[in-house]
Design a protein around this motif. Structure first.
Motif, PDB file in Angstrom:
ATOM      1  N   ARG A  18      53.984  26.007   5.054  1.00 27.36           N
ATOM      2  CA  ARG A  18      53.926  27.397   5.488  1.00 27.36           C
ATOM      3  C   ARG A  18      54.402  28.341   4.381  1.00 27.36           C
ATOM      4  O   ARG A  18      53.759  29.345   4.077  1.00 27.36           O
ATOM      5  N   GLU A  22      52.219  31.128   2.296  1.00 27.82           N
ATOM      6  CA  GLU A  22      52.629  32.540   2.275  1.00 27.82           C
ATOM      7  C   GLU A  22      52.745  33.065   0.854  1.00 27.82           C
ATOM      8  O   GLU A  22      52.573  34.269   0.610  1.00 27.82           O
ATOM      9  N   LEU A  43      47.625  27.256   9.602  1.00 27.09           N
ATOM     10  CA  LEU A  43      47.762  27.438   8.162  1.00 27.09           C
ATOM     11  C   LEU A  43      46.450  27.142   7.438  1.00 27.09           C
ATOM     12  O   LEU A  43      45.721  26.215   7.810  1.00 27.09           O
TER      13      LEU A  43
END
Length: 332
Positions: A18, A22, A43
């Motif tokens: 994750r 990001e 994701l």
């Protein structure tokens, strides 16, 4: 970067995926075909199906990778042969595949368990374990810790051959996303009032977000072949359990058993269906307190989140997952 994450469907691996997404990296999630993918569901990752015990699947997944986070391992106990195959030989296979594929750097997720146990003079919290501590415990009494230690030996052999690998050693990790311990986590056991007693012992609690930050910092600033303890607060087991109970809104267990009696109970853990495993019961009386200044200094890590924050965030996640029922959100 193009990044491969082993153990991607697990607690640490999923959180790493994750964070990497990001940051805009191209993430390849390596996992078994049977793995639960809840932590990866939303994701934008590419999936590489394989197994740490199948070197060919690792070699295929490594193609074109710049960086590898090796967070895959076998948790639990009772399968020493498989523990060795997955955690130790699997690490050897990961490193070999990365070397053949020309991967720039590998970050190896170990554990503070690989450091062994505190010396007798530290049983009451005197002194902190550091990255220099060496394994010093009977392998058969703590198979998980010993497997992690042996996996680190594979890392050091790879480093001696010129491979760029950094080791991170998380302590007791809490926070949202502990998907495989929705029944066995001590937090859940306390919230369900299933923990029958406490004992004299201590540990170090770290938030999953700080563990992820430590991994990312190790990639950028870690020194080849070095260990970095990723930890938070050192607390007695009584303090930890009291905090769990407070945040869950339930009474804390008030039966304090001496370590020697708990060691005896370890022989009956399976028969009594106790919430703690044999290895954990055998470690009663030890204070696993850690020094985290090296990681702060060399990796540039800031102040770690509190144990209260880690446990509170974990409780709220467990409630959302249906593992516990809280009267109100755990305010950390």
């Amino acid at each position: 970067m193009t990044v491969l994450v082993t153990g991607s469907s697990g607690f640490i691996g999923g959180a790493l995926c994750r964070a990497l997404c990001e940051q805009g990296h191209q993430v390849v999630a390596f996992h078994r075909a049977s793995s639960t993918l809840r932590l990866l569901a939303d994701l934008p990752v590419e999936h590489a199906i394989g197994d740490l015990t199948q070197p060919a699947s690792l070699q295929t997944a490594m193609q074109g990778m710049e960086v590898v986070f090796h967070a895959g391992a076998l948790l639990g106990a009772g399968q020493p042969g498989r523990m060795y195959a997955v955690t130790v030989q699997g690490t050897q296979s990961v490193l070999q595949a990365a070397r053949i594929a020309g991967v720039r750097r590998v970050v190896h997720t170990s554990s503070v368990a690989a450091l062994g146990i505190p010396e007798p003079g530290r049983r009451n919290g005197r002194g902190l374990l550091t990255e220099n501590h060496a394994w010093n415990y009977r392998p058969d009494l703590w198979p998980y810790g010993y497997a992690k230690y042996l996996a680190e030996q594979e890392v050091q052999r790879a480093v001696s051959l010129g491979q760029d690998v950094v080791i991170v050693n998380p302590s007791l990790v809490y926070g949202p996303g502990d998907i495989y311990r929705q029944a066995s986590s001590p937090i859940v056991q306390v919230a369900r009032q299933k923990l029958p007693f406490i004992t004299e012992a201590g540990g170090n609690i770290v938030h999953i977000e700080d563990v992820v930050a430590g991994h990312l910092a190790a990639l950028e600033r870690g020194k080849r072949g070095e260990r970095y303890i990723l930890g938070g607060e050192n607390l007695t087991i009584e303090q930890v359990v009291s905090l769990m109970a407070e945040l869950a809104g339930v009474p804390a267990p008030n039966l304090m058993l001496p370590p020697r009696l708990v060691h005896g109970l370890s022989r009956l853990a399976g028969v009594l269906s106790m919430p703690l495993g044999v290895s954990e019961l055998r470690l009663a009386g030890y204070y696993f307190y850690y020094e985290i200044k090296k990681a702060q200094r060399e990796l540039g890590l800031g102040q770690a989140k509190s144990a209260r924050q880690a446990i509170g965030d974990a409780l709220n996640w467990f409630e959302a997952a249906g593992a516990v029922k809280l009267k109100k959100p755990a305010a950390a």
